[in-house]
Write a protein that holds these residues in place. Structure first.
Motif, short mmCIF file in Angstrom:
data_model
loop_
_atom_site.label_atom_id
_atom_site.label_comp_id
_atom_site.label_asym_id
_atom_site.label_seq_id
_atom_site.Cartn_x
_atom_site.Cartn_y
_atom_site.Cartn_z
N ARG A 30 16.02 2.87 20.88
CA ARG A 30 17.30 3.02 20.20
C ARG A 30 18.06 4.22 20.78
O ARG A 30 17.47 5.11 21.38
CB ARG A 30 17.10 3.21 18.70
CG ARG A 30 16.37 2.06 18.02
CD ARG A 30 16.21 2.26 16.54
NE ARG A 30 15.26 3.30 16.19
CZ ARG A 30 14.60 3.37 15.03
NH1 ARG A 30 14.80 2.44 14.10
NH2 ARG A 30 13.77 4.35 14.78
N ILE A 31 19.36 4.24 20.55
CA ILE A 31 20.18 5.36 21.01
C ILE A 31 19.74 6.64 20.32
O ILE A 31 19.60 7.70 20.95
CB ILE A 31 21.67 5.07 20.71
CG1 ILE A 31 22.15 3.86 21.51
CG2 ILE A 31 22.52 6.30 21.05
CD1 ILE A 31 23.56 3.42 21.17
N ASP A 32 19.52 6.58 19.02
CA ASP A 32 19.11 7.73 18.23
C ASP A 32 17.89 7.35 17.40
O ASP A 32 17.94 6.39 16.63
CB ASP A 32 20.26 8.19 17.33
CG ASP A 32 19.87 9.36 16.43
OD1 ASP A 32 18.89 10.05 16.76
OD2 ASP A 32 20.55 9.56 15.41
N ASN A 33 16.80 8.09 17.55
CA ASN A 33 15.58 7.78 16.81
C ASN A 33 15.27 8.83 15.75
O ASN A 33 14.14 8.93 15.28
CB ASN A 33 14.40 7.69 17.78
CG ASN A 33 14.29 6.32 18.43
OD1 ASN A 33 14.36 5.30 17.77
ND2 ASN A 33 14.13 6.30 19.74
N THR A 34 16.24 9.61 15.34
CA THR A 34 16.01 10.66 14.34
C THR A 34 15.75 10.05 12.97
O THR A 34 16.51 9.18 12.50
CB THR A 34 17.22 11.61 14.25
OG1 THR A 34 17.51 12.13 15.55
CG2 THR A 34 16.93 12.75 13.29
#
Length: 446
Positions: A30-34
């Motif tokens: 994913r673009i952001d895994n936070t």
């Protein structure tokens, strides 16, 4: 046989390993895994077994899996704590795709090590004499995600621990289905269906429940939200799509239902044989390892480009950094990468949990069961780390995500740019079956 004055003792403890700060999750491209909150808390569970001749430690951790190097570092810490060598410590990962990336988060890794060590100390101080009993139920919780719907390891391994009054104290299960009921649209930390299953079975049987992930490299959970297959294949592209509030709520409710369905299905399987499993005194307790070197071929520049183009087209995976690494290896005339694969065994009476760090396809475990002529030899993946997929020769030839494309994302953790060569699975199957035969042939008892 076991002498009455040398009973085998077991100690159990568990500990919370959920971070209380935002972390990078691992398991989806994913673009952001936070992370954005916590759905289910993560656990580390510890089982200590000791006899006059043996002392060993089995640990289960709610995590996608640490690298082999990081796992071995943890094993060494535990081995030192119990006064044994590394091969007396087996660490099994649930492979949940909703857990922190310990490979890049040193703070989280350090936290887990500290928590696990505290659990090991507690388990050592609370040992008691227990009996054990094996059972095999049929579990219908997984589907072969590579199109071979009939090929699934349906064995649900049941290991019941009870006291001398036959009161259950611990239930250890070996299941085979990816712990990604929760899909790439979930950003909450979770132990996935391991959490809902443990909660249900602990309430039903009044004892602690540990779970071991099996050979689930090509097995996805049977119950998921309706767009799960699309999210799995197009994870990166799907992560850029905006869902309406109504769609998000719909998928959320479907995920809740799917988690409960997985737990209920496992419960029904266990309960179908629960009364037939009669624990007896332990007459065989052992934990040991063997290591073998296997190879992985480095692709030529032309083949690498073809693989990267296919991965981009079929799954939206960017292979730029992987291509740079392949090019670096080719320029240094590195055409073969080697891997020292540890196969570890935890033996209780006539059954065994054994495995390697790779994501093992279910056919390999079934082949080992057939060769060893016993359903109680449970071969698993995610043991002592998580490395690249281990496909059968047939699946190796087909390619696809598990064989090729996943390496473009995770090669940096594996230390290899390609899976182990096509004959590796067959070789490992033969090694495990032969080792098991020799072990039993030696008549090793406590």
């Amino acid at each position: 046989m076991l002498k009455n004055n040398c009973p085998v003792q077991f100690g159990y403890s568990d500990v919370d390993i959920t971070p209380d700060w935002p972390v990078e999750l691992v398991g989806f491209d994913r673009i952001d895994n936070t992370s954005k909150g916590v759905w289910h808390k993560l656990k580390a569970q510890v089982l200590i077994g000791k006899s006059a001749k043996e002392k060993c430690c089995l640990i289960t951790i709610d995590s996608l899996g640490f690298t082999v190097a990081l796992t071995n570092k943890l094993r060494d810490l535990i081995a030192n704590e119990i006064g044994q060598s590394r091969e007396k410590v087996m660490v099994c990962f649930s492979h949940t795709h909703s857990a922190p990336n310990a490979g890049i988060d040193e703070r989280y890794y350090t936290f887990v090590c500290k928590q696990v060590l505290s659990a090991v100390k507690k388990a050592q101080s609370t040992t008691s004499t227990l009996k054990v009993g094996w059972g095999v139920a049929e579990g219908d919780i997984g589907l072969n995600r590579r199109g071979q719907q009939s090929i699934v390891d349906k064995r649900l391994g049941v290991l019941k621990f009870s006291d001398n009054a036959d009161i259950p104290k611990l239930l250890l299960l070996r299941v085979s289905a990816h712990a990604n009921v929760l899909c790439s649209d979930n950003y909450k930390i979770s132990a996935d269906y391991f959490a809902t299953t443990r909660d249900l079975l602990e309430a039903r049987y009044g004892c602690k429940v540990m779970m071991i992930q099996g050979a689930a490299g090509d097995i996805r959970p049977k119950y998921q939200q309706e767009n799960a297959e699309y999210l799995e294949v197009h994870g990166f592209e799907a992560s850029m799509k905006s869902y309406s509030v109504e769609e998000k709520q719909k998928y959320f409710q479907q995920s809740i239902a799917a988690l409960e369905q997985m737990a209920q299905s496992i419960y029904y399987s266990v309960d179908s044989i629960w009364k037939q499993v009669h624990p007896v005194s332990v007459y065989r307790l052992a934990m040991f390892s063997e290591s073998h070197v296997f190879k992985a071929d480095v692709p030529t520049k032309e083949k690498a480009i073809a693989i990267a183009n296919e991965a981009q087209k079929e799954a939206g995976i960017d292979g730029t950094s992987w291509l740079f690494e392949v090019d670096r290896l080719n320029r240094q005339n590195v055409h073969i990468q080697k891997a020292d694969i540890e196969i570890q065994y935890f033996v209780l009476n006539d059954g065994s949990l054994c495995g390697i760090a790779n994501e093992v396809m279910c056919e390999i475990a079934l082949d080992i069961e057939k060769q060893a002529k016993t359903p109680l030899l449970f071969f698993s993946g995610y043991v002592n780390g998580t490395s690249s997929y281990l496909p059968t020769a047939q699946e190796y030839d087909k390619g696809g995500y598990e064989v090729l494309w996943s390496n473009l994302i995770y090669y940096q953790y594996h230390g290899r740019v390609m899976p182990l060569n096509r004959e590796t699975a067959k070789s490992i199957s033969e090694i495990v079956a032969n080792t098991w035969s020799r072990f039993l042939g030696n008549g090793i008892l406590i």
